[in-house]
Write an enzyme that holds these catalytic residues in place. Structure first.
Site, PDB file in Angstrom:
ATOM      1  N   ASN A   9      32.775  19.964 -14.320  1.00 53.46           N
ATOM      2  CA  ASN A   9      31.988  20.595 -15.386  1.00 53.46           C
ATOM      3  C   ASN A   9      31.141  21.679 -14.722  1.00 53.46           C
ATOM      4  OD1 ASN A   9      30.370  21.323 -17.506  1.00 53.46           O
ATOM      5  ND2 ASN A   9      29.804  19.230 -18.079  1.00 53.46           N
ATOM      6  N   LYS A  16      28.915  19.722 -12.001  1.00 54.21           N
ATOM      7  CA  LYS A  16      29.035  18.258 -11.977  1.00 54.21           C
ATOM      8  C   LYS A  16      30.489  17.886 -11.727  1.00 54.21           C
ATOM      9  CE  LYS A  16      25.306  17.461 -15.247  1.00 54.21           C
ATOM     10  NZ  LYS A  16      25.056  17.492 -16.661  1.00 54.21           N
ATOM     11  N   ARG A  94      36.146  20.781 -17.943  1.00 53.85           N
ATOM     12  CA  ARG A  94      35.555  20.919 -19.262  1.00 53.85           C
ATOM     13  C   ARG A  94      35.393  22.415 -19.523  1.00 53.85           C
ATOM     14  NH1 ARG A  94      29.389  21.296 -20.979  1.00 53.85           N
ATOM     15  NH2 ARG A  94      29.693  21.162 -23.218  1.00 53.85           N
ATOM     16  N   HIS A 182      30.682  19.634 -28.462  1.00 57.17           N
ATOM     17  CA  HIS A 182      30.619  18.212 -28.064  1.00 57.17           C
ATOM     18  C   HIS A 182      31.908  17.467 -28.427  1.00 57.17           C
ATOM     19  CE1 HIS A 182      25.961  18.432 -28.147  1.00 57.17           C
ATOM     20  NE2 HIS A 182      26.386  18.532 -26.902  1.00 57.17           N
ATOM     21  N   GLY A 209      21.758  14.623 -26.915  1.00 57.64           N
ATOM     22  CA  GLY A 209      21.361  14.826 -25.518  1.00 57.64           C
ATOM     23  C   GLY A 209      20.450  16.028 -25.430  1.00 57.64           C
ATOM     24  N   GLY A 210      20.451  16.719 -24.282  1.00 57.56           N
ATOM     25  CA  GLY A 210      19.718  17.972 -24.171  1.00 57.56           C
ATOM     26  C   GLY A 210      20.234  18.948 -25.217  1.00 57.56           C
ATOM     27  N   GLY A 211      21.547  19.017 -25.342  1.00 57.51           N
ATOM     28  CA  GLY A 211      22.183  19.642 -26.511  1.00 57.51           C
ATOM     29  C   GLY A 211      22.452  18.524 -27.506  1.00 57.51           C
ATOM     30  N   ARG A 240      17.125  24.784 -27.378  1.00 57.46           N
ATOM     31  CA  ARG A 240      17.850  25.620 -28.355  1.00 57.46           C
ATOM     32  C   ARG A 240      17.288  25.376 -29.750  1.00 57.46           C
ATOM     33  NH1 ARG A 240      23.921  24.134 -26.627  1.00 57.46           N
ATOM     34  NH2 ARG A 240      22.993  22.786 -25.061  1.00 57.46           N
ATOM     35  N   ARG A 284      11.908  11.930 -23.854  1.00 54.89           N
ATOM     36  CA  ARG A 284      11.141  10.796 -23.292  1.00 54.89           C
ATOM     37  C   ARG A 284       9.643  11.075 -23.359  1.00 54.89           C
ATOM     38  NH1 ARG A 284      14.821   9.800 -18.275  1.00 54.89           N
ATOM     39  NH2 ARG A 284      14.804  12.026 -18.673  1.00 54.89           N
ATOM     40  N   GLY A 327      22.089  10.930 -24.133  1.00 49.66           N
ATOM     41  CA  GLY A 327      20.800  10.520 -23.553  1.00 49.66           C
ATOM     42  C   GLY A 327      19.789   9.965 -24.545  1.00 49.66           C
ATOM     43  N   ILE A 328      19.485  10.704 -25.613  1.00 48.23           N
ATOM     44  CA  ILE A 328      18.509  10.228 -26.602  1.00 48.23           C
ATOM     45  C   ILE A 328      19.146   9.135 -27.465  1.00 48.23           C
ATOM     46  CG2 ILE A 328      17.074  10.898 -28.573  1.00 48.23           C
ATOM     47  CD1 ILE A 328      17.128  13.801 -27.417  1.00 48.23           C
ATOM     48  N   GLY A 329      20.367   9.383 -27.914  1.00 49.57           N
ATOM     49  CA  GLY A 329      21.045   8.422 -28.803  1.00 49.57           C
ATOM     50  C   GLY A 329      21.218   7.061 -28.164  1.00 49.57           C
ATOM     51  N   GLU A 378      32.437  11.566 -21.398  1.00 48.04           N
ATOM     52  CA  GLU A 378      33.243  12.788 -21.467  1.00 48.04           C
ATOM     53  C   GLU A 378      34.144  12.939 -20.238  1.00 48.04           C
ATOM     54  OE1 GLU A 378      29.353  14.447 -22.261  1.00 48.04           O
ATOM     55  OE2 GLU A 378      30.298  15.944 -23.547  1.00 48.04           O
TER      56      GLU A 378
END
Ligand code: ADP
Length: 393
Positions: A9, A16, A94, A182, A209-211, A240, A284, A327-329, A378
Site C-alpha cells: 500500500n 505499508k 492497493r 474503501h 477509520g482516518g478516512g 477531510r 480517541r 479503527g473507530i468502528g 484489506e
C-alpha cells in the site's frame, strides 16, 4: 522455502506492506507486516510479527529520500534474508481508482500502469503514489508478477442511478461518476457478514477509520456508498471535510482568496474532525474531551452517519444488519452507541455490555436489526485476489 505474496500500500510518504504465504491454504497465513515511514525525509522501517510484536527496525537517517523503489527493494531483501526461507513470488498493490476499465483485480503491465496513472488527476491523494510503487517495483524486479486491486471495483455493482451525477453527458462520458472507495475493505466485510448473520440481505457497513465511509449492500453487493468521486465527501473524516456543498466552494473561490490548490489543502487536510474541533482529527482524543468543539465534532460525525443510514435503509428497502469496522468502528463503543441510539426507530437495540466488549454481535437479542463489529482485513483481500488471479493466468 516459503513462497510469499507481498501486499503493498504505497502512499506519498509512507509505504505499508504485508507478506502472506502463497501455499494451498484457502486463507493464506500472514507471515509479517510493516511500514516504511517518512520515506522522503527521515525514512525508518519497522516490521512486526502477525501478533504485532516488533521483529526488526532500520533507519536511514534524516535528510534521506528513499523513494518507493528503494523502499520496496529493501523490504524484499529484508523478507528474503531476515525470514531466511521466504521467497517473494508476487506482489499485490492497493490502487484506489480502477476507472471504468477495471471492475476487478488486474495483472500489471506498463500499459495498465499508464492507464491508471492517467486517472491521477481525478484522485489527488493516493492514485499517483499507488501507481509509482508498482512501476518502480517493476523496474527493479522485472520478472515479478504484479497485480493491482482497486478500491472502486466493489462499487461497480451500484445501479446506474447511483453512479451518475446530474451533469451533462459530455462530462459524464469523461469518467466523472460516483466511484466509491474503501471497496477492498467492503469486499472483505461482505464475505464475513454471512458467517455472523447468514440471512441478512440488506446490510449497511460503516468503515470508520482516518478516512471514513458507509456502504449499503444488497446480497453482498454495493448499492450505494458515501465517499463519492475522489475520497473527499460523505462523512466528515479525520482531516477531510466530508460533504460540503459545491456552492460553498464557489463562494470560497470567489471571495476568500482561495485557488484550487489552497482549497484542496483546506478540504483534504484541515477540515473534517480536525476542522470542527480545531485540535485533532483523532477520535480517541475527541471522544474523551469535554471541550464543546470536540463534542460538536463527534456529534457531527454521528449525525452524518445517522442521515446516511436513514437514506440507505430507504435505498435497500429496510435493514437487516449494521456492521462497524476499521479503527473507530472496531474500537469506539462511544461512537457506536451514539449512532445506535439514533437508530432505535429502525429497530436497532444495542446490548451495552457486548458493545463495551467490542462485539462481535453488539445488538440485543430482541433487536430487529443485527449490529456487529467485524474487523476488516484489506491486506488479506489483496493477497487472496492476487493469488487467485495469478493461478488462473
Ligand atoms: P486509517 O484510515 O488511517 O487506516 P484506522 O482504521 O487505523 O485509520 O483508524 C484510525 C482512527 O481510529 C483514528 O481516528 C483513531 O483515533 C481511531 N481509534 C483507534 N482506536 C480507537 C479507540 N480505542 N477508540 C476510539 N477511536 C479509536
Amino acid at each position: 522455502m516459503t513462497d510469499a505474496v507481498l501486499v503493498v500500500n504505497s502512499g506519498s510518504t509512507s509505504l505499508k506492506f504485508a507478506a502472506y504465504a502463497a501455499g494451498a491454504d484457502a486463507v493464506p497465513p500472514l507471515l509479517c507486516r510493516g511500514v516504511v515511514d517518512s520515506m522522503t525525509s527521515d525514512p525508518h522501517f519497522i516490521a512486526k510479527a502477525p501478533d504485532g510484536t516488533p521483529i526488526d527496525a532500520h533507519e536511514w537517517g534524516e535528510g534521506q529520500n528513499l523513494g518507493h523503489g528503494r523502499a520496496l527493494s529493501f523490504i524484499i531483501q529484508w523478507l528474503e534474508q531476515h525470514e531466511a526461507n521466504i521467497k517473494v513470488v508476487a506482489a499485490g498493490h492497493r490502487v484506489v481508482l480502477g476507472g471504468t476499465r477495471f471492475e476487478g483485480p488486474v495483472r500489471i503491465t506498463p500499459e495498465v500502469l499508464d492507464y491508471l496513472d492517467g486517472l491521477s488527476a481525478m484522485e489527488p491523494s493516493h492514485q499517483a503514489y499507488n501507481v509509482r510503487g508498482a512501476r518502480e517495483l517493476a523496474q527493479d524486479f522485472p520478472g515479478l508478477p504484479q497485480v493491482a486491486m482497486f478500491d472502486t471495483s466493489f462499487h461497480r455493482s451500484m445501479p446506474e442511478v447511483a453512479q451518475v451525477y446530474a451533469l451533462p453527458a459530455e462530462l459524464r462520458d469523461t469518467g466523472v461518476r460516483h466511484w466509491g472507495y474503501h471497496g477492498i475493505s467492503y469486499d472483505y466485510i461482505s464475505r464475513q457478514v454471512p458467517k455472523y448473520v447468514p440471512d441478512a440481505r440488506r446490510v449497511i457497513v460503516a468503515h470508520l477509520g482516518g478516512g471514513a465511509s458507509m456502504c449499503a449492500m444488497l446480497d453482498g453487493r454495493s448499492m450505494e456508498t458515501t465517499m463519492a468521486f475522489a475520497g473527499l465527501t460523505g462523512l466528515p473524516m479525520a482531516t477531510r471535510s466530508g460533504d460540503v456543498p459545491a456552492d460553498v466552494l464557489f463562494y470560497l473561490l470567489k471571495t476568500q482568496g482561495h485557488d484550487v490548490a489552497s482549497l484542496e489543502k483546506l478540504l483534504y487536510g484541515k477540515s473534517g474532525l480536525l476542522g470542527l474541533s480545531g485540535v485533532t482529527g483523532d477520535m480517541r482524543q475527541l471522544q474523551d474531551s469535554k471541550d464543546p468543539a470536540a463534542v460538536l465534532a463527534v456529534d457531527a460525525f454521528v449525525y452524518a452517519m445517522t442521515k446516511f443510514t436513514g437514506a440507505y435503509a430507504a435505498v435497500l428497502g429496510g435493514l437487516d444488519a449494521l456492521v462497524f469496522t476499521a479503527g473507530i468502528g472496531e474500537n469506539s463503543p462511544i461512537v457506536r452507541a451514539a449512532l445506535c441510539a439514533r437508530l432505535e426507530w429502525l429497530g436497532v437495540k444495542l446490548d451495552p455490555a457486548a458493545n463495551t466488549a467490542n462485539g462481535p454481535r453488539i445488538s440485543a437479542t430482541d433487536s430487529r436489526v443485527g449490529v456487529f463489529v467485524i474487523p476488516t482485513n484489506e491486506e488479506l483481500m489483496i493477497a487472496q485476489h492476487t493469488l487467485a488471479l495469478l493461478q488462473t493466468a
